[in-house]
Design a protein around this motif. Structure first.
Motif, PDB file in Angstrom:
ATOM      1  N   ALA A 118       0.852  -1.190   0.000  1.00  7.75           N
ATOM      2  CA  ALA A 118       0.000   0.000   0.000  1.00  7.75           C
ATOM      3  C   ALA A 118       0.892   1.247   0.000  1.00  7.75           C
ATOM      4  CB  ALA A 118      -0.910   0.016   1.218  1.00  7.75           C
ATOM      5  N   LEU A 119       0.412   2.270  -0.668  1.00  5.19           N
ATOM      6  CA  LEU A 119       1.121   3.551  -0.696  1.00  5.19           C
ATOM      7  C   LEU A 119       0.357   4.544   0.172  1.00  5.19           C
ATOM      8  CD1 LEU A 119       3.337   5.416  -1.880  1.00  5.19           C
ATOM      9  CD2 LEU A 119       1.741   5.923  -3.753  1.00  5.19           C
ATOM     10  N   VAL A 120       1.024   5.064   1.200  1.00  7.89           N
ATOM     11  CA  VAL A 120       0.394   5.999   2.129  1.00  7.89           C
ATOM     12  C   VAL A 120       0.757   7.421   1.697  1.00  7.89           C
ATOM     13  CG1 VAL A 120       0.196   6.761   4.516  1.00  7.89           C
ATOM     14  CG2 VAL A 120       0.529   4.326   4.001  1.00  7.89           C
ATOM     15  N   VAL A 121      -0.251   8.196   1.332  1.00  7.55           N
ATOM     16  CA  VAL A 121      -0.042   9.572   0.881  1.00  7.55           C
ATOM     17  C   VAL A 121      -0.670  10.520   1.900  1.00  7.55           C
ATOM     18  CG1 VAL A 121      -0.419  11.263  -0.946  1.00  7.55           C
ATOM     19  CG2 VAL A 121      -0.124   8.831  -1.530  1.00  7.55           C
ATOM     20  N   VAL A 122       0.169  11.381   2.470  1.00 10.56           N
ATOM     21  CA  VAL A 122      -0.339  12.403   3.398  1.00 10.56           C
ATOM     22  C   VAL A 122      -0.689  13.635   2.567  1.00 10.56           C
ATOM     23  CG1 VAL A 122       0.142  13.796   5.431  1.00 10.56           C
ATOM     24  CG2 VAL A 122       1.116  11.495   5.242  1.00 10.56           C
ATOM     25  N   GLU A 123      -1.972  13.856   2.371  1.00 13.96           N
ATOM     26  CA  GLU A 123      -2.424  14.949   1.512  1.00 13.96           C
ATOM     27  C   GLU A 123      -2.282  16.313   2.185  1.00 13.96           C
ATOM     28  OE1 GLU A 123      -3.202  14.528  -1.521  1.00 13.96           O
ATOM     29  OE2 GLU A 123      -3.657  12.396  -1.718  1.00 13.96           O
ATOM     30  N   ASN A 124      -2.458  16.344   3.501  1.00 14.43           N
ATOM     31  CA  ASN A 124      -2.302  17.595   4.258  1.00 14.43           C
ATOM     32  C   ASN A 124      -1.569  17.286   5.551  1.00 14.43           C
ATOM     33  OD1 ASN A 124      -3.956  19.926   2.898  1.00 14.43           O
ATOM     34  ND2 ASN A 124      -5.243  18.098   2.722  1.00 14.43           N
ATOM     35  N   THR A 125      -0.520  18.047   5.840  1.00 14.51           N
ATOM     36  CA  THR A 125       0.337  17.746   6.984  1.00 14.51           C
ATOM     37  C   THR A 125      -0.070  18.484   8.262  1.00 14.51           C
ATOM     38  OG1 THR A 125       1.876  19.501   6.321  1.00 14.51           O
ATOM     39  CG2 THR A 125       2.299  17.269   5.482  1.00 14.51           C
ATOM     40  N   THR A 126      -0.980  19.455   8.162  1.00 14.24           N
ATOM     41  CA  THR A 126      -1.424  20.187   9.348  1.00 14.24           C
ATOM     42  C   THR A 126      -2.930  20.439   9.270  1.00 14.24           C
ATOM     43  OG1 THR A 126      -1.025  22.378   8.365  1.00 14.24           O
ATOM     44  CG2 THR A 126       0.795  21.372   9.607  1.00 14.24           C
ATOM     45  N   VAL A 127      -3.519  20.666  10.413  1.00 14.98           N
ATOM     46  CA  VAL A 127      -4.915  21.101  10.488  1.00 14.98           C
ATOM     47  C   VAL A 127      -4.995  22.272  11.453  1.00 14.98           C
ATOM     48  CG1 VAL A 127      -5.982  18.895   9.911  1.00 14.98           C
ATOM     49  CG2 VAL A 127      -5.404  19.399  12.292  1.00 14.98           C
ATOM     50  N   SER A 128      -5.976  23.118  11.248  1.00 14.27           N
ATOM     51  CA  SER A 128      -6.178  24.276  12.110  1.00 14.27           C
ATOM     52  C   SER A 128      -7.189  23.923  13.201  1.00 14.27           C
ATOM     53  CB  SER A 128      -6.681  25.462  11.284  1.00 14.27           C
ATOM     54  OG  SER A 128      -6.890  26.597  12.097  1.00 14.27           O
ATOM     55  N   VAL A 129      -6.832  24.210  14.445  1.00 15.51           N
ATOM     56  CA  VAL A 129      -7.729  23.911  15.565  1.00 15.51           C
ATOM     57  C   VAL A 129      -7.787  25.108  16.511  1.00 15.51           C
ATOM     58  CG1 VAL A 129      -7.148  21.455  15.456  1.00 15.51           C
ATOM     59  CG2 VAL A 129      -5.957  22.930  17.080  1.00 15.51           C
ATOM     60  N   GLU A 130      -8.813  25.124  17.318  1.00 17.79           N
ATOM     61  CA  GLU A 130      -8.915  26.096  18.401  1.00 17.79           C
ATOM     62  C   GLU A 130      -8.703  25.337  19.702  1.00 17.79           C
ATOM     63  OE1 GLU A 130     -11.833  29.758  19.190  1.00 17.79           O
ATOM     64  OE2 GLU A 130     -12.741  27.828  19.722  1.00 17.79           O
ATOM     65  N   ALA A 155     -10.423  15.122   7.852  1.00 15.85           N
ATOM     66  CA  ALA A 155     -10.235  15.919   9.064  1.00 15.85           C
ATOM     67  C   ALA A 155     -11.261  15.566  10.133  1.00 15.85           C
ATOM     68  CB  ALA A 155     -10.305  17.407   8.725  1.00 15.85           C
ATOM     69  N   SER A 156     -12.463  15.232   9.704  1.00 14.43           N
ATOM     70  CA  SER A 156     -13.522  14.883  10.664  1.00 14.43           C
ATOM     71  C   SER A 156     -13.231  13.581  11.401  1.00 14.43           C
ATOM     72  CB  SER A 156     -14.864  14.775   9.946  1.00 14.43           C
ATOM     73  OG  SER A 156     -14.799  13.791   8.915  1.00 14.43           O
ATOM     74  N   ASP A 157     -12.306  12.760  10.876  1.00 14.87           N
ATOM     75  CA  ASP A 157     -11.967  11.482  11.509  1.00 14.87           C
ATOM     76  C   ASP A 157     -10.897  11.624  12.579  1.00 14.87           C
ATOM     77  OD1 ASP A 157     -13.705  10.074   9.743  1.00 14.87           O
ATOM     78  OD2 ASP A 157     -12.152  10.153   8.184  1.00 14.87           O
ATOM     79  N   LEU A 158     -10.288  12.790  12.678  1.00 16.83           N
ATOM     80  CA  LEU A 158      -9.195  12.976  13.628  1.00 16.83           C
ATOM     81  C   LEU A 158      -9.713  12.980  15.062  1.00 16.83           C
ATOM     82  CD1 LEU A 158      -7.208  15.810  11.804  1.00 16.83           C
ATOM     83  CD2 LEU A 158      -6.777  13.350  11.723  1.00 16.83           C
ATOM     84  N   LEU A 166     -12.079  21.507  15.923  1.00 18.14           N
ATOM     85  CA  LEU A 166     -11.547  21.568  14.563  1.00 18.14           C
ATOM     86  C   LEU A 166     -12.058  22.816  13.845  1.00 18.14           C
ATOM     87  CD1 LEU A 166      -9.951  19.936  12.374  1.00 18.14           C
ATOM     88  CD2 LEU A 166     -12.167  19.010  11.658  1.00 18.14           C
ATOM     89  N   LEU A 167     -11.141  23.537  13.206  1.00 20.97           N
ATOM     90  CA  LEU A 167     -11.502  24.695  12.395  1.00 20.97           C
ATOM     91  C   LEU A 167     -11.362  24.400  10.905  1.00 20.97           C
ATOM     92  CD1 LEU A 167      -9.827  27.610  14.408  1.00 20.97           C
ATOM     93  CD2 LEU A 167     -12.185  26.782  14.536  1.00 20.97           C
ATOM     94  N   THR A 168     -10.479  23.466  10.570  1.00 18.07           N
ATOM     95  CA  THR A 168     -10.294  23.058   9.176  1.00 18.07           C
ATOM     96  C   THR A 168     -11.577  22.420   8.654  1.00 18.07           C
ATOM     97  OG1 THR A 168      -7.915  22.732   9.394  1.00 18.07           O
ATOM     98  CG2 THR A 168      -9.019  21.456   7.693  1.00 18.07           C
ATOM     99  N   ASP A 169     -11.814  22.536   7.346  1.00 18.14           N
ATOM    100  CA  ASP A 169     -12.966  21.898   6.714  1.00 18.14           C
ATOM    101  C   ASP A 169     -12.980  20.413   7.055  1.00 18.14           C
ATOM    102  OD1 ASP A 169     -14.969  20.916   5.105  1.00 18.14           O
ATOM    103  OD2 ASP A 169     -14.144  21.663   3.225  1.00 18.14           O
ATOM    104  N   ILE A 174      -6.926  14.036   4.669  1.00 17.08           N
ATOM    105  CA  ILE A 174      -5.660  14.053   5.397  1.00 17.08           C
ATOM    106  C   ILE A 174      -4.730  12.949   4.899  1.00 17.08           C
ATOM    107  CG2 ILE A 174      -4.557  13.927   7.652  1.00 17.08           C
ATOM    108  CD1 ILE A 174      -6.312  16.382   7.262  1.00 17.08           C
ATOM    109  N   VAL A 175      -5.232  11.713   4.871  1.00 12.87           N
ATOM    110  CA  VAL A 175      -4.422  10.564   4.454  1.00 12.87           C
ATOM    111  C   VAL A 175      -5.193   9.763   3.418  1.00 12.87           C
ATOM    112  CG1 VAL A 175      -3.234   8.456   5.193  1.00 12.87           C
ATOM    113  CG2 VAL A 175      -3.310  10.443   6.713  1.00 12.87           C
ATOM    114  N   ASN A 176      -4.497   9.407   2.360  1.00 11.60           N
ATOM    115  CA  ASN A 176      -5.099   8.605   1.290  1.00 11.60           C
ATOM    116  C   ASN A 176      -4.211   7.384   1.061  1.00 11.60           C
ATOM    117  OD1 ASN A 176      -6.812   7.837  -0.768  1.00 11.60           O
ATOM    118  ND2 ASN A 176      -5.788   9.072  -2.317  1.00 11.60           N
TER     119      ASN A 176
END
Length: 228
Positions: A118-130, A155-158, A166-169, A174-176
């Motif tokens: 399997a190839l793990v691709v991190v699509e976004n390395t950070t998320v915005s939170v409060e 992001a909703s799975d984090l 969570l502030l990010t959409d 995040i990971v594919n």
């Protein structure tokens, strides 16, 4: 996040590049604290102690700054580091208070391994939170142990630490996890890239030759002619 490290700071009245260089020669770091509704406070920090505190605090380091006998919390917003010596050059802080909510970007950290091939691709390395200023998570772990091909983590799975929101959409990927390319597919992609590079090179040569050629009706310079 662990308790903020205490650093004794000094107020400063000298500004500009010359003053900053003098401060750094003393193994100290010029810094500014920005607060709500007040003028920025210019300070000087001990170089080694501040460097160690930032390493322990991570990206969003929270320091307890003692200034003229008074304590205040400073959250790092921008840290300038010399690209060669790696010494601290300047720090911008934002003054915060216990219980205050702040907006920060938190890094993603993968834990475990997906299934074989399997190839793990991190699509976004950070998320915005409060989060509360004194409880900012250093990172958010994403468990991919045994994850199958086709798994997508949004992001909703984090799993956010308590007190964080969570502030990010929520739909941001995040990971594919996809099928790892075969050796034949990798070789084919390399050949295609080389072919495209060859075409671009030939086009560049043709454009250069066209630009160097004399315009229509213009005589080419005589061989052996005089030059200015």
């Amino acid at each position: 996040m662990s308790a903020p490290e205490k650093i004794v700071a000094e107020t400063r009245t000298e500004f500009g590049k010359g003053a900053a260089r003098r401060i750094r020669r003393q193994d100290k770091v010029p810094a500014v604290i920005y607060s709500h509704g007040s003028d920025p406070l210019h300070i000087t920090l001990p170089g080694h102690d501040t460097m160690m505190a930032l390493k322990h605090g991570g990206t969003n380091a929270l320091l307890e700054l003692e200034i003229d006998g008074k304590l205040q919390l400073g959250l790092t917003k921008q840290v300038q580091v010399d690209p060669i010596t790696r010494n601290l050059e300047h720090i911008d802080f934002v003054e915060v208070k216990k219980g205050e909510k702040v907006t920060v970007d938190i890094s993603i950290q993968l834990v475990g391994e997906a299934v074989r091939d399997a190839l793990v691709v991190v699509e976004n390395t950070t998320v915005s939170v409060e989060a509360e200023a004194t409880h900012i998570p250093e990172s958010i772990e994403v468990d991919i142990e045994g994850a199958e091909v086709g798994t997508q983590i949004h992001a909703s799975d984090l799993k956010l630490p308590s007190g964080s929101s969570l502030l990010t959409d929520a739909e941001m990927l995040i990971v594919n996890i996809t099928n790892a390319p075969t050796a034949e597919e990798v070789e084919a992609e390399l050949e295609e890239a080389e072919a495209e590079a060859g075409i671009e090179r030939d086009e560049s040569v043709a454009e250069a030759a066209e630009a160097a050629a004399p315009a229509e009706g213009e005589a080419a310079p005589a061989e052996g002619g005089s030059q200015e």
